[in-house]
Write a protein that holds these residues in place. Structure first.
Motif, PDB file in Angstrom:
ATOM      1  N   LEU A 163     -17.866  -3.783   1.710  1.00 58.60           N
ATOM      2  CA  LEU A 163     -16.977  -2.614   1.518  1.00 58.60           C
ATOM      3  C   LEU A 163     -15.475  -3.046   1.647  1.00 58.60           C
ATOM      4  CD1 LEU A 163     -18.259  -0.822   4.841  1.00 58.60           C
ATOM      5  CD2 LEU A 163     -18.796  -0.494   2.513  1.00 58.60           C
ATOM      6  N   GLU A 164     -14.840  -3.837   2.003  1.00 58.11           N
ATOM      7  CA  GLU A 164     -13.665  -4.212   1.577  1.00 58.11           C
ATOM      8  C   GLU A 164     -13.409  -4.553   0.134  1.00 58.11           C
ATOM      9  OE1 GLU A 164     -10.343  -4.623   3.033  1.00 58.11           O
ATOM     10  OE2 GLU A 164     -10.611  -4.690   5.208  1.00 58.11           O
ATOM     11  N   ASP A 165     -14.454  -5.735  -0.318  1.00 53.99           N
ATOM     12  CA  ASP A 165     -14.518  -6.110  -1.676  1.00 53.99           C
ATOM     13  C   ASP A 165     -14.474  -4.806  -2.730  1.00 53.99           C
ATOM     14  OD1 ASP A 165     -14.612  -8.293  -3.601  1.00 53.99           O
ATOM     15  OD2 ASP A 165     -16.471  -7.347  -4.044  1.00 53.99           O
ATOM     16  N   ARG A 166     -15.559  -3.971  -2.331  1.00 55.18           N
ATOM     17  CA  ARG A 166     -16.124  -3.058  -3.340  1.00 55.18           C
ATOM     18  C   ARG A 166     -14.891  -1.988  -3.427  1.00 55.18           C
ATOM     19  NH1 ARG A 166     -17.994  -4.420  -6.932  1.00 55.18           N
ATOM     20  NH2 ARG A 166     -16.467  -6.233  -6.461  1.00 55.18           N
ATOM     21  N   LEU A 167     -14.100  -1.891  -2.361  1.00 57.98           N
ATOM     22  CA  LEU A 167     -12.971  -0.904  -2.316  1.00 57.98           C
ATOM     23  C   LEU A 167     -11.859  -1.513  -3.064  1.00 57.98           C
ATOM     24  CD1 LEU A 167     -12.781   1.003   1.240  1.00 57.98           C
ATOM     25  CD2 LEU A 167     -13.857   1.684  -0.986  1.00 57.98           C
ATOM     26  N   LEU A 168     -11.624  -2.789  -3.035  1.00 53.70           N
ATOM     27  CA  LEU A 168     -10.740  -3.398  -3.641  1.00 53.70           C
ATOM     28  C   LEU A 168     -10.854  -3.399  -5.121  1.00 53.70           C
ATOM     29  CD1 LEU A 168      -8.158  -5.520  -3.234  1.00 53.70           C
ATOM     30  CD2 LEU A 168      -9.547  -7.044  -3.269  1.00 53.70           C
ATOM     31  N   SER A 169     -12.054  -3.393  -5.555  1.00 54.54           N
ATOM     32  CA  SER A 169     -12.408  -3.248  -7.050  1.00 54.54           C
ATOM     33  C   SER A 169     -12.125  -1.855  -7.484  1.00 54.54           C
ATOM     34  CB  SER A 169     -14.005  -3.570  -7.065  1.00 54.54           C
ATOM     35  OG  SER A 169     -14.477  -3.266  -8.344  1.00 54.54           O
ATOM     36  N   ALA A 170     -12.404  -0.868  -6.427  1.00 53.22           N
ATOM     37  CA  ALA A 170     -11.979   0.700  -6.854  1.00 53.22           C
ATOM     38  C   ALA A 170     -10.378   0.844  -6.892  1.00 53.22           C
ATOM     39  CB  ALA A 170     -12.482   1.503  -5.905  1.00 53.22           C
ATOM     40  N   LEU A 171      -9.835   0.172  -6.309  1.00 51.53           N
ATOM     41  CA  LEU A 171      -8.237   0.240  -6.215  1.00 51.53           C
ATOM     42  C   LEU A 171      -7.823  -0.535  -7.724  1.00 51.53           C
ATOM     43  CD1 LEU A 171      -7.339  -0.875  -2.533  1.00 51.53           C
ATOM     44  CD2 LEU A 171      -6.978   1.582  -3.817  1.00 51.53           C
ATOM     45  N   LYS A 172      -8.463  -1.707  -7.939  1.00 51.49           N
ATOM     46  CA  LYS A 172      -7.966  -2.191  -9.333  1.00 51.49           C
ATOM     47  C   LYS A 172      -8.547  -1.156 -10.368  1.00 51.49           C
ATOM     48  CE  LYS A 172      -8.506  -7.123  -7.640  1.00 51.49           C
ATOM     49  NZ  LYS A 172      -9.364  -8.199  -7.674  1.00 51.49           N
ATOM     50  N   GLN A 173      -9.514  -0.726 -10.373  1.00 49.72           N
ATOM     51  CA  GLN A 173      -9.910   0.192 -11.271  1.00 49.72           C
ATOM     52  C   GLN A 173      -9.284   1.849 -11.537  1.00 49.72           C
ATOM     53  OE1 GLN A 173     -11.878  -0.756 -14.082  1.00 49.72           O
ATOM     54  NE2 GLN A 173     -11.916  -2.361 -13.219  1.00 49.72           N
ATOM     55  N   SER A 174      -8.276   1.889 -10.447  1.00 49.65           N
ATOM     56  CA  SER A 174      -7.589   3.144 -10.231  1.00 49.65           C
ATOM     57  C   SER A 174      -6.238   3.003 -10.185  1.00 49.65           C
ATOM     58  CB  SER A 174      -8.253   3.806  -9.207  1.00 49.65           C
ATOM     59  OG  SER A 174      -7.915   3.179  -7.896  1.00 49.65           O
ATOM     60  N   GLY A 175      -5.580   2.029 -10.637  1.00 46.70           N
ATOM     61  CA  GLY A 175      -4.344   1.915 -10.514  1.00 46.70           C
ATOM     62  C   GLY A 175      -3.655   0.760 -10.030  1.00 46.70           C
ATOM     63  N   GLY A 176      -4.405  -0.122  -9.373  1.00 42.99           N
ATOM     64  CA  GLY A 176      -3.893  -1.480  -8.962  1.00 42.99           C
ATOM     65  C   GLY A 176      -4.275  -1.670  -7.331  1.00 42.99           C
ATOM     66  N   ASP A 177      -4.301  -2.873  -6.811  1.00 37.68           N
ATOM     67  CA  ASP A 177      -4.697  -3.313  -5.498  1.00 37.68           C
ATOM     68  C   ASP A 177      -3.478  -3.634  -4.613  1.00 37.68           C
ATOM     69  OD1 ASP A 177      -4.325  -5.804  -6.978  1.00 37.68           O
ATOM     70  OD2 ASP A 177      -6.020  -6.812  -5.968  1.00 37.68           O
ATOM     71  N   TYR A 220       0.704  -2.475  -3.335  1.00 34.86           N
ATOM     72  CA  TYR A 220       1.669  -1.287  -3.106  1.00 34.86           C
ATOM     73  C   TYR A 220       2.872  -1.740  -4.253  1.00 34.86           C
ATOM     74  CZ  TYR A 220      -0.342  -0.759   1.357  1.00 34.86           C
ATOM     75  OH  TYR A 220      -1.157  -0.519   2.730  1.00 34.86           O
ATOM     76  N   ASN A 221       3.847  -0.737  -4.169  1.00 36.75           N
ATOM     77  CA  ASN A 221       4.662  -0.725  -5.083  1.00 36.75           C
ATOM     78  C   ASN A 221       5.621  -1.764  -5.081  1.00 36.75           C
ATOM     79  OD1 ASN A 221       4.091   1.762  -6.473  1.00 36.75           O
ATOM     80  ND2 ASN A 221       5.444   2.864  -5.260  1.00 36.75           N
ATOM     81  N   ASN A 222       5.567  -2.539  -3.885  1.00 34.21           N
ATOM     82  CA  ASN A 222       6.548  -3.657  -3.383  1.00 34.21           C
ATOM     83  C   ASN A 222       5.821  -4.916  -3.771  1.00 34.21           C
ATOM     84  OD1 ASN A 222       4.810  -4.009  -1.424  1.00 34.21           O
ATOM     85  ND2 ASN A 222       6.115  -3.681   0.119  1.00 34.21           N
ATOM     86  N   ASN A 223       4.603  -4.907  -4.435  1.00 43.14           N
ATOM     87  CA  ASN A 223       3.875  -5.804  -5.021  1.00 43.14           C
ATOM     88  C   ASN A 223       3.089  -6.484  -3.832  1.00 43.14           C
ATOM     89  OD1 ASN A 223       2.716  -7.034  -7.414  1.00 43.14           O
ATOM     90  ND2 ASN A 223       3.977  -8.923  -7.261  1.00 43.14           N
ATOM     91  N   LYS A 224       3.128  -6.051  -2.703  1.00 40.52           N
ATOM     92  CA  LYS A 224       2.064  -6.510  -1.655  1.00 40.52           C
ATOM     93  C   LYS A 224       0.803  -6.151  -1.542  1.00 40.52           C
ATOM     94  CE  LYS A 224       5.702  -7.386   1.965  1.00 40.52           C
ATOM     95  NZ  LYS A 224       6.333  -7.480   3.164  1.00 40.52           N
ATOM     96  N   PRO A 225      -0.282  -6.913  -1.197  1.00 38.55           N
ATOM     97  CA  PRO A 225      -1.499  -6.488  -1.514  1.00 38.55           C
ATOM     98  C   PRO A 225      -1.987  -5.430  -0.609  1.00 38.55           C
ATOM     99  CG  PRO A 225      -1.323  -8.696  -0.581  1.00 38.55           C
ATOM    100  CD  PRO A 225      -0.035  -8.333  -0.802  1.00 38.55           C
ATOM    101  N   ILE A 226      -2.801  -4.479  -0.683  1.00 40.46           N
ATOM    102  CA  ILE A 226      -3.451  -3.494  -0.036  1.00 40.46           C
ATOM    103  C   ILE A 226      -4.515  -4.345   0.928  1.00 40.46           C
ATOM    104  CG2 ILE A 226      -4.322  -1.225   0.464  1.00 40.46           C
ATOM    105  CD1 ILE A 226      -3.155  -0.494  -2.382  1.00 40.46           C
ATOM    106  N   ARG A 227      -4.148  -4.471   2.145  1.00 38.30           N
ATOM    107  CA  ARG A 227      -5.239  -5.293   2.933  1.00 38.30           C
ATOM    108  C   ARG A 227      -6.143  -4.570   3.870  1.00 38.30           C
ATOM    109  NH1 ARG A 227      -4.822 -10.580   1.742  1.00 38.30           N
ATOM    110  NH2 ARG A 227      -2.749 -11.435   1.234  1.00 38.30           N
ATOM    111  N   MET A 228      -5.733  -3.848   4.678  1.00 35.48           N
ATOM    112  CA  MET A 228      -6.545  -3.229   5.733  1.00 35.48           C
ATOM    113  C   MET A 228      -7.627  -2.277   5.029  1.00 35.48           C
ATOM    114  SD  MET A 228      -5.407  -4.775   8.331  1.00 35.48           S
ATOM    115  CE  MET A 228      -6.111  -3.821   9.645  1.00 35.48           C
ATOM    116  N   LEU A 229      -8.720  -2.019   5.789  1.00 37.55           N
ATOM    117  CA  LEU A 229      -9.886  -1.089   4.936  1.00 37.55           C
ATOM    118  C   LEU A 229      -9.328   0.398   5.307  1.00 37.55           C
ATOM    119  CD1 LEU A 229     -12.667  -0.752   3.929  1.00 37.55           C
ATOM    120  CD2 LEU A 229     -13.412  -0.499   6.574  1.00 37.55           C
TER     121      LEU A 229
END
Length: 152
Positions: free
Chosen positions: A38-52, A54-63
């Protein structure tokens, strides 16, 4: 132990391990693999919808944070909204909460071992359908992204 060389092989390995763990009645392990998928697939969706990130370039980690960001992006992204429906996102959130509740109940002793075993089975069982739905949504989003570009 299988050494994976590609993202696809890694994903297939996780799916197989989740299924095998459930079939072998190792429900916590099955749920752990489901969470990873689920984490992996949501990460893929984030990449396809604007990036994975935050604006400060830190990764979005928590589900939970991934779910929040997807919910926000759905307001402007009709393709994301069409595949990650409110119902699907609600199911992801509900499953995450059930998993968290089970972990806390184990830690604080508020459930008997029989109740924990039953909850672990139910969590693993519900994960099978949820993972399938989330994987399909992420796959379709990626496949069709070129047809519906992101809005500025």
């Amino acid at each position: 132990m299988m050494v994976t060389n590609t993202k696809r092989e890694h994903y297939e390995d996780l799916m197989e391990r989740m299924s095998d763990a459930h079939a072998n009645e190792v429900y916590f392990e099955a749920s752990w693999f489901a969470y990873t998928i689920l984490e992996d697939r949501l990460l893929s969706a984030l990449k396809q919808s604007g990036g994975d990130k935050y604006n400060n370039n830190k990764p979005i980690r928590m589900l939970g944070k991934k779910i929040e960001v997807l919910q926000q992006r759905k307001k402007k992204d009709k393709l994301l909204r069409s595949y990650f429906t409110d119902g699907l996102v609600d199911n992801i959130h509900r499953w995450k909460e059930e998993r968290n509740d089970l972990m806390h109940a184990m830690a604080d002793g508020t459930k008997t071992m029989m109740e924990i075993d039953k909850a672990a089975f139910l969590l693993s069982e519900s994960a099978k359908a949820l993972v399938k739905d989330v994987c399909a949504a992420a796959r379709l989003l990626k496949k069709n992204r070129h047809q519906v570009p992101l809005s500025p």
